[in-house]
Design an enzyme around this catalytic site. Structure first.
Site, short mmCIF file in Angstrom:
data_model
loop_
_atom_site.label_atom_id
_atom_site.label_comp_id
_atom_site.label_asym_id
_atom_site.label_seq_id
_atom_site.Cartn_x
_atom_site.Cartn_y
_atom_site.Cartn_z
N SER A 8 1.69 -9.78 -0.95
CA SER A 8 1.28 -8.38 -0.78
C SER A 8 1.65 -7.78 0.57
O SER A 8 1.82 -6.57 0.68
CB SER A 8 -0.22 -8.23 -1.03
OG SER A 8 -0.97 -9.08 -0.18
N LYS B 104 0.81 -1.23 0.00
CA LYS B 104 0.00 0.00 0.00
C LYS B 104 0.84 1.28 0.00
O LYS B 104 0.38 2.32 -0.46
CB LYS B 104 -0.97 -0.02 1.17
CG LYS B 104 -2.05 -1.08 0.99
CD LYS B 104 -3.34 -0.73 1.66
CE LYS B 104 -4.41 -1.75 1.33
NZ LYS B 104 -4.16 -3.05 2.01
N GLU C 81 -10.16 5.61 4.67
CA GLU C 81 -10.65 4.45 5.41
C GLU C 81 -9.51 3.45 5.54
O GLU C 81 -8.53 3.52 4.79
CB GLU C 81 -11.79 3.78 4.64
CG GLU C 81 -11.34 2.86 3.49
CD GLU C 81 -10.65 3.56 2.32
OE1 GLU C 81 -10.86 4.79 2.16
OE2 GLU C 81 -9.91 2.88 1.58
#
Ligand SMILES: *Cc1c(COP(=O)(O)O)cnc(C)c1O
Length: 410
Positions: free
Chosen positions: A389, A100, A122
């Protein structure tokens, strides 16, 4: 090979100027937000190719995040499974422990250049919140993160991290108190003042231009991996595997390979406890086209067409919608979307930890579980590249408390 031809000419220029991937995407917005989204789109196009922006993002990706992340041949896991060669793209080794940070640095740099004071978002598992709080701390922006109370309890270490980094964490107490409600809450806060705030969406979802922008910032994953994999093996991988929540790590890996027709691509969704409404979040597998949070996509819906309740053991996959580009890639059959249950993910989490010494995130464990199943059916000459990930540090307390007996640590 008709679909492959369509895809080849189409994906390059997707989305169209209105943000559509086929029939999916777009911007379904309250009238007062239309102009602001157009402004963000225009600023993005204006800024993204400037030498200054590119140089700064490249510098941060390299020296701050630690890119390129390696491609790793998981020989122990491969030997244990006894089939195709399993490789991992190690996004878990990035600063903050997941993919991310790739889009957060891009989004916060853009917000800053647009003169915004505050980023707001969020978070599900807390990974997007931590990555955004990190980028905001680095680039001197205020940061406010909305998180469901259920997730706050499950992912507590990430809540502390966000606070240490200087972010404000807003608990969301309505509905199921998970990711969908966190988006609703963050969006409401954003609407109060979109002049000085920037909503830094955490995946390839939301209204145009976010699915495009977040994909663009994530596609470095696949671009690097393609080169690294070719260097290592002299060939492209036969299969790609990534988990799909909103779909950002998956599209990040897939984008560089979409035109390589021989590469088979698999996205993995959570089937949770079972396939009853409310017990899973297998959006592409069981959803129907609908609108959520300002964009059209496959959507899990109740009888009234409202977003259905969802469940996954992985908070980051627990969302009733999915990226519009994934919706399109499903329809043209370029990507196969599969499912993995909570129990299968926990099992893969344990196997990966014990055979490779890598504790994966619960989200990622879905991709690993599917890769293990797939590998066992294939020849050892074949290869599978999995997007690792994120790492599982955030999940260990939850696992110990709830699944300690299952993975044999009690
Ligand atoms: C957030 C998250 C995901 C799910 O989000 P996508 O946008 O689908 O990638 C997957 N893995 C990890 C480690 C995450 O933190």
């Amino acid at each position: 090979m008709e679909t492959a031809t369509v895809e080849k000419t189409e994906t390059k220029k997707m989305p169209d100027t209105k943000g559509y991937f086929g029939e999916y995407g777009g911007a379904y917005l309250p009238p007062e937000l239309v102009a602001e989204m157009e402004k963000i789109t225009a600023s993005y196009h204006q800024i993204k190719d400037t030498d200054e922006f590119k140089a700064e993002l490249t510098r941060l990706n390299r020296d701050y995040t630690g890119r390129p992340s390696p491609v790793y041949h998981a020989k122990s896991l491969t030997a244990k499974v006894g089939g195709a060669q399993i490789y991992f793209k190690r996004e878990d080794l990035n600063h903050t422990g997941a993919h991310k940070i790739n889009h957060c640095l891009g989004e916060v740099l853009l917000a800053k250049q647009m003169g915004k004071k505050k980023v707001i978002a969020e978070t599900g598992a807390g990974q997007h919140g931590v990555a955004l709080a990190t980028a905001a701390a680095l680039l001197d922006m205020e940061c406010e993160i909305h998180m469901g109370e259920v997730d706050i309890e499950k992912e507590y270490p990430n809540v502390i991290r966000m606070k240490i980094l200087g972010a404000k964490v807003v608990p969301v107490t309505f509905g199921l108190k998970t990711l969908k409600e966190a988006v609703d809450s963050a969006f409401m806060a954003y609407m109060q003042d979109f002049e000085t705030q920037f909503y830094a969406i955490g995946s390839v979802v939301g209204p145009h231009p976010f699915p495009m922008m977040v994909r663009d910032f994530q596609q470095i994953v696949g671009a690097e991996a393609k080169e690294q994999f070719l260097d290592k093996t002299g060939k492209l991988p036969d299969h790609l595997v990534a988990c799909v929540g909103g779909g950002s790590n998956a599209i990040g890996l897939f984008t560089a390979f979409l035109d390589d027709e021989k590469v088979q691509i698999h996205g993995v969704e959570p089937s949770g406890k079972d396939f009853k409404v409310g017990n899973h979040a297998a959006t592409l597998t069981l959803g129907k086209p609908g609108v959520i949070h300002g964009f059209k996509c496959y959507l899990l819906q109740d009888e009234k067409g409202e977003p259905a309740p969802v469940h996954s053991i992985a908070s980051g996959l627990d969302y009733p919608g999915v990226g519009p580009q994934h919706s399109y890639l499903k329809d043209i059959k370029r990507v196969q979307y599969e499912t993995i249950s909570d129990v299968e993910a926990i099992e893969a989490f344990s196997i990966m930890s014990k055979t490779e010494g890598i504790i994966p995130a619960l989200e990622t464990s879905h991709a690993i579980a599917y890769a293990i199943k797939l590998a066992s059916k294939l020849d050892p000459k074949e290869t599978i590249l999995v997007n690792l990930s994120g790492r599982g540090d955030k999940d260990i307390d939850f696992i110990a408390e709830n699944y300690g007996d299952v993975i044999g640590i009690d």
